[in-house]
Design an enzyme around this catalytic site. Sequence first.
Site, PDB file in Angstrom:
ATOM      1  N   THR A  15       0.830  -1.208   0.000  1.00 19.71           N
ATOM      2  CA  THR A  15       0.000   0.000   0.000  1.00 19.71           C
ATOM      3  C   THR A  15       0.863   1.257   0.000  1.00 19.71           C
ATOM      4  O   THR A  15       0.570   2.224  -0.695  1.00 19.71           O
ATOM      5  CB  THR A  15      -0.966   0.007   1.196  1.00 19.71           C
ATOM      6  OG1 THR A  15      -1.784  -1.165   1.123  1.00 19.71           O
ATOM      7  CG2 THR A  15      -1.859   1.226   1.196  1.00 19.71           C
ATOM      8  N   CYS A  16       1.956   1.218   0.737  1.00 20.19           N
ATOM      9  CA  CYS A  16       2.857   2.373   0.806  1.00 20.19           C
ATOM     10  C   CYS A  16       3.485   2.655  -0.549  1.00 20.19           C
ATOM     11  O   CYS A  16       3.583   3.810  -0.975  1.00 20.19           O
ATOM     12  CB  CYS A  16       3.949   2.133   1.840  1.00 20.19           C
ATOM     13  SG  CYS A  16       3.301   1.761   3.485  1.00 20.19           S
TER      14      CYS A  16
END
Length: 161
Positions: A48-49
């Site tokens: 996600t990052c």
Amino acid sequence: MSIKTGDSIPEASFKQMTPDGIVDISTRELFEGKKVVLFAVPGAMTPTCSEVHMPGFIENLDAIRSGNVDTVACLAVNDVFVINEWRKARSIPDDIVLLSDGNGEFTSKVGLELDASRFGMGTRSRRYAAIVDDGVLTYLGVEPAGEVGVSGAEAVLEQLG
């Protein structure tokens, strides 16, 4: 208890990789006399990052900087070497300052720790975005687990409005 709007940023230091090697940068150096957008990720290189959170800031970097922002910085509770490899792997521009809070000192002081031990990652930072004006927190968007909304570049742009 986490930091809140109107609070001063506490004293701490980060590691940063530069062309000359690893340097320390204090919160005073980073925030004093400047308007800074700081966003934090639970981990460099995590899905996600890397695939959602960081790309939003890369795509909106010029728009954010046009809001009288002096510095855009990303913090992770990873060592400086991992963060440097993340920059290379994801082509993160040098205009985004990458900060290693490797021991979680700053993250602990602002009360934004995340217990990621069930994923084998230990204590990390919660995902958030902050706007800091001359060392004072003016916006803080902290995410529920797994989301990018109030901490995303678009939310920051709205706050800079």
